[in-house]
Motif scaffolding. Structure first.
Motif, PDB file in Angstrom:
ATOM      1  N   LYS A  73     -14.392  -0.283 -77.895  1.00 11.34           N
ATOM      2  CA  LYS A  73     -13.465   0.398 -78.805  1.00 11.34           C
ATOM      3  C   LYS A  73     -13.017   0.161 -79.901  1.00 11.34           C
ATOM      4  O   LYS A  73     -12.976  -1.124 -80.217  1.00 11.34           O
ATOM      5  N   THR A  74     -12.616   0.983 -81.173  1.00 13.84           N
ATOM      6  CA  THR A  74     -12.182   0.418 -82.330  1.00 13.84           C
ATOM      7  C   THR A  74     -10.652   0.157 -82.134  1.00 13.84           C
ATOM      8  O   THR A  74     -10.270   0.349 -81.184  1.00 13.84           O
ATOM      9  N   GLU A  75     -10.327  -0.354 -83.039  1.00 10.38           N
ATOM     10  CA  GLU A  75      -8.772  -1.003 -83.312  1.00 10.38           C
ATOM     11  C   GLU A  75      -7.913   0.167 -82.812  1.00 10.38           C
ATOM     12  O   GLU A  75      -7.153  -0.041 -81.956  1.00 10.38           O
ATOM     13  N   ILE A  76      -8.120   1.225 -83.407  1.00  5.77           N
ATOM     14  CA  ILE A  76      -7.249   2.313 -83.206  1.00  5.77           C
ATOM     15  C   ILE A  76      -7.417   2.912 -81.725  1.00  5.77           C
ATOM     16  O   ILE A  76      -6.225   3.083 -81.208  1.00  5.77           O
ATOM     17  N   MET A 101      -4.359  -5.287 -83.702  1.00  9.69           N
ATOM     18  CA  MET A 101      -5.629  -5.510 -83.096  1.00  9.69           C
ATOM     19  C   MET A 101      -6.457  -5.738 -84.367  1.00  9.69           C
ATOM     20  O   MET A 101      -7.214  -5.107 -84.935  1.00  9.69           O
ATOM     21  N   GLY A 102      -6.540  -7.143 -84.470  1.00 10.28           N
ATOM     22  CA  GLY A 102      -7.326  -7.691 -85.912  1.00 10.28           C
ATOM     23  C   GLY A 102      -8.607  -8.163 -85.327  1.00 10.28           C
ATOM     24  O   GLY A 102      -8.719  -9.310 -84.982  1.00 10.28           O
ATOM     25  N   TYR A 103      -9.690  -7.409 -85.770  1.00 15.27           N
ATOM     26  CA  TYR A 103     -11.026  -7.641 -85.408  1.00 15.27           C
ATOM     27  C   TYR A 103     -11.782  -8.637 -86.554  1.00 15.27           C
ATOM     28  O   TYR A 103     -11.564  -8.308 -87.822  1.00 15.27           O
ATOM     29  N   CYS A 139      -4.017  -1.246 -87.406  1.00 13.58           N
ATOM     30  CA  CYS A 139      -5.100  -0.838 -86.710  1.00 13.58           C
ATOM     31  C   CYS A 139      -5.954  -0.085 -87.541  1.00 13.58           C
ATOM     32  O   CYS A 139      -5.592   1.163 -88.052  1.00 13.58           O
ATOM     33  N   ASP A 140      -7.181  -0.148 -87.638  1.00 11.94           N
ATOM     34  CA  ASP A 140      -8.049   0.744 -88.107  1.00 11.94           C
ATOM     35  C   ASP A 140      -9.505   1.232 -87.399  1.00 11.94           C
ATOM     36  O   ASP A 140      -9.414   0.991 -86.282  1.00 11.94           O
ATOM     37  N   ASP A 141     -10.571   1.787 -88.000  1.00 14.14           N
ATOM     38  CA  ASP A 141     -11.581   2.251 -87.123  1.00 14.14           C
ATOM     39  C   ASP A 141     -12.700   1.061 -87.209  1.00 14.14           C
ATOM     40  O   ASP A 141     -13.770   1.380 -86.607  1.00 14.14           O
ATOM     41  N   MET A 175       0.963  -7.546 -79.564  1.00 17.05           N
ATOM     42  CA  MET A 175       1.551  -6.540 -79.061  1.00 17.05           C
ATOM     43  C   MET A 175       2.933  -6.709 -78.094  1.00 17.05           C
ATOM     44  O   MET A 175       3.436  -7.728 -77.718  1.00 17.05           O
ATOM     45  N   GLY A 176       3.560  -5.613 -77.731  1.00 18.23           N
ATOM     46  CA  GLY A 176       4.668  -5.591 -77.071  1.00 18.23           C
ATOM     47  C   GLY A 176       5.329  -4.432 -76.717  1.00 18.23           C
ATOM     48  O   GLY A 176       4.924  -3.200 -77.152  1.00 18.23           O
TER      49      GLY A 176
END
Length: 357
Positions: free
Chosen positions: A161-164, A188-190, A201-203, A216-217
């Motif tokens: 899955k992408t970050e988004i 979500m930092g890849y 978050c991006d793609d 996250m929270g």
């Protein structure tokens, strides 16, 4: 109305010589009144008085279907709300002002009432810093949900899955657990994206060797959780292992050092010194932690300049990180509650280095 909390705020007002306190932060009003409202651009004020003659100033649009335990001055969009507030404050000597009070409401009051105006937010903020038993229970539950959701995130990261897309899947999962939503936009930092502590978050999609920062929270019955874990995708380099273990060492050392009476700047120093001595001081470019409760970031922080003294019932984050621009980042974050003899970590999700296959 929560009279116990209001009484604590009145004590803070007395200490500062404030005879009227203007509370305009909707979250603080909810904290004191047990009433949730989103006023938008309209004036919304709870006035606490050292004389006990408290007053609420509500626009007629704000329907109140319950007894709030405090007199209300109603006005509509064609009334001069600041003038009504000023008339109520006409005998004031020292007025404490909320840090969030809009200038368009405050300045007309100042033009009409000749008094000393001081920043009064600390009167509420300092009370909010120490959680009562009900708040503690809600925050532990919110963190328990976050632990469960982190396990789901780990599973989903193996599904390309992408970050988004991860953001969207996480929100749905939170709601399935009974949370009302995100407490903040998750990170979500890849790979190199994780070197930006506040990446949006991006793609991006995962590549073998990427680090993955997951910050996250969720919100549960009005209270927030917050946690960060860093994973690695398919493989992990020796350098990534070294940085990860360094950040973990700083995280655990800071948590082990926490005790009542300790300056929060001293807690920051425990983690910062470990990372600095390893040669990554410049790459740890933010404070060690922040307070949390009804807001994900509440007043007070764990930083090198914080004079706040740790007291039982305080809940804040411990989140050291190292960010290597263009390469990868590592952050490990827990929420902790100061106890009578140390601290209790709200999170139970594991922190050992994990490679997602």
């Amino acid at each position: 109305m929560n009279q116990k909390r209001i009484n604590k705020v009145l004590e803070k007002m007395e200490e500062r010589g404030i005879d009227y306190l203007l509370v305009t932060d909707p979250v603080s009003i909810d904290y004191l009144l047990d009433y949730v409202n989103h006023p938008g651009e309209r004036m919304y004020v709870m006035v606490l008085s050292s004389k006990g003659n408290h007053q609420l100033f509500f626009n007629n649009l704000f329907y109140v279907g319950e007894e709030l335990g405090m007199p209300i001055t109603w006005f509509d969009d064609t009334d001069n709300g600041p003038a009504l507030l000023a008339d109520y404050l006409k005998d004031a000597k020292v007025i404490g002002v909320d840090k969030n009070m809009p200038a368009r409401f405050l300045i007309p009051v100042q033009d009409r009432v000749n008094a000393k105006y001081v920043l009064g937010s600390l009167c509420v903020d300092e009370v909010r810093m120490q959680k009562d038993d009900k708040e503690k229970a809600l925050m532990f539950k919110a963190s328990e949900m976050n632990d469960t959701a982190m396990a789901e995130v780990k599973r989903l990261l193996a599904t390309d899955k992408t970050e988004i897309e991860m953001d969207e899947a996480l929100l749905a999962y939170y709601k399935s657990l009974g949370a009302s939503g995100h407490s903040f936009s998750p990170i979500m930092g890849y790979g190199a994206n994780g070197a930006n502590p506040h990446h949006s978050c991006d793609d991006s999609r995962l590549k073998p060797g990427d680090s993955i920062i997951v910050d996250m929270g969720c919100i549960y019955k009005g209270y927030c959780s917050d946690m960060t874990r860093t994973f690695f995708y398919k493989e992990v380099s020796q350098k990534q292992k070294e940085v990860y273990n360094l950040v973990l060492k700083a995280n655990e050392a800071a948590e082990a050092a926490i005790k009542p009476g300790m300056k929060l700047s001293e807690i920051d120093a425990v983690a910062r010194n470990i990372i600095t001595e390893a040669g990554y001081g410049k790459e740890f470019n933010h404070r060690l932690g922040h307070f949390i409760g009804k807001d994900v970031h509440e007043f007070g922080d764990v930083s090198s300049v914080s004079d706040i003294i740790a007291k039982p019932g305080m809940i804040f984050s411990i989140e050291p990180g190292v960010y290597l621009q263009g390469d990868f980042g590592v952050r490990i974050e827990d929420l902790v509650m100061v106890t009578e003899d140390g601290c209790k970590v709200l999170n139970s999700y594991p922190k050992e280095l994990t490679v997602i296959e």
